[in-house]
Design a protein around this motif. Sequence first.
Motif, PDB file in Angstrom:
ATOM      1  N   UNK A 182       0.831  -1.209   0.000  1.00 19.25           N
ATOM      2  CA  UNK A 182       0.000   0.000   0.000  1.00 19.25           C
ATOM      3  C   UNK A 182       0.860   1.251   0.000  1.00 19.25           C
ATOM      4  N   UNK A 183       1.873   1.275   0.848  1.00 22.71           N
ATOM      5  CA  UNK A 183       2.723   2.450   0.949  1.00 22.71           C
ATOM      6  C   UNK A 183       3.580   2.641  -0.291  1.00 22.71           C
ATOM      7  N   UNK A 184       3.986   1.566  -0.908  1.00 23.50           N
ATOM      8  CA  UNK A 184       4.748   1.679  -2.154  1.00 23.50           C
ATOM      9  C   UNK A 184       3.892   2.362  -3.221  1.00 23.50           C
TER      10      UNK A 184
ATOM     11  N   UNK B 152       7.330   8.675   5.067  1.00 22.20           N
ATOM     12  CA  UNK B 152       8.216   8.074   4.066  1.00 22.20           C
ATOM     13  C   UNK B 152       8.647   9.108   3.039  1.00 22.20           C
ATOM     14  N   UNK B 153       7.729   9.938   2.585  1.00 20.74           N
ATOM     15  CA  UNK B 153       8.085  10.972   1.613  1.00 20.74           C
ATOM     16  C   UNK B 153       9.150  11.901   2.202  1.00 20.74           C
ATOM     17  N   UNK B 154       9.008  12.210   3.484  1.00 23.01           N
ATOM     18  CA  UNK B 154       9.998  13.052   4.142  1.00 23.01           C
ATOM     19  C   UNK B 154      11.364  12.398   4.223  1.00 23.01           C
TER      20      UNK B 154
ATOM     21  N   UNK C 111       1.951   7.427   7.743  1.00 23.13           N
ATOM     22  CA  UNK C 111       3.111   6.667   7.259  1.00 23.13           C
ATOM     23  C   UNK C 111       3.572   7.200   5.908  1.00 23.13           C
ATOM     24  N   UNK C 112       2.633   7.467   5.014  1.00 22.86           N
ATOM     25  CA  UNK C 112       2.974   7.966   3.679  1.00 22.86           C
ATOM     26  C   UNK C 112       3.724   9.293   3.764  1.00 22.86           C
TER      27      UNK C 112
END
Length: 226
Positions: free
Chosen positions: A21-23, A203-205, A199-200
């Motif tokens: 999902x996060x990918x 991760x981008x950060x 979470x998204x």
Amino acid sequence: MSLAKGLFVTFEGGEGAGKSTQLRLLADSLRSLGHEVLTTREPGGSVGAEAVRHVLLSGAAEAFGVRMEAILFAAARSDHVEEVIRPALSRGTIVLCDRFMDSSRVYQGITGNLEPAFVETLERVAINGVVPDRTVIFDLPATIGLDRAQRRAGDDSPDRFEKEELETHEKRREAFLDIAKADPNRCRIVDATQSAEAIAAEILGLLENLLANAEMSEPTSTGSAP
């Protein structure tokens, strides 16, 4: 927009941690910023590796022992690297991969009880110098992850690894955390109990500096070590 140097990001963690999902969410965010993104997975990702994926996850190779499974994973990874990942990185693409070398270290090495030298040799041959620039490790209690995986599967039978004992899954969780602690330049741990949105954003950060550096770097024909 292609980067001057491709960026290789891998997602690791136990079953049901939310990697897929996060990918997808990260890929969408990066594309909205104008980046060229390739999403892939292991085992699989190339024609040859996808054929091996079915053998591994169906459990067909289990009877031949964990050593044979490790060799098959390495063969699939080598094809994936040379046919898909390395060419994409050489084009300046951001490659997002669901599982990579750390999964073999944990699943076949730690809980498979294979000797470290054997696992390290297979890894060296399979990745052939293509090392992730960033590895995001999703940390989640095994009980929660397995429950998520079972709900996701519905009526489907658990795969070769999902069906294993809770103790084994918790041991893998600890092994992933150990990898992160041993390689802090490459790895970042994310609390996978948070909301998908939180979470998204985290991760981008985690990629901001890497993206900036990749835009300024000289082109390369391989992945780069951290």
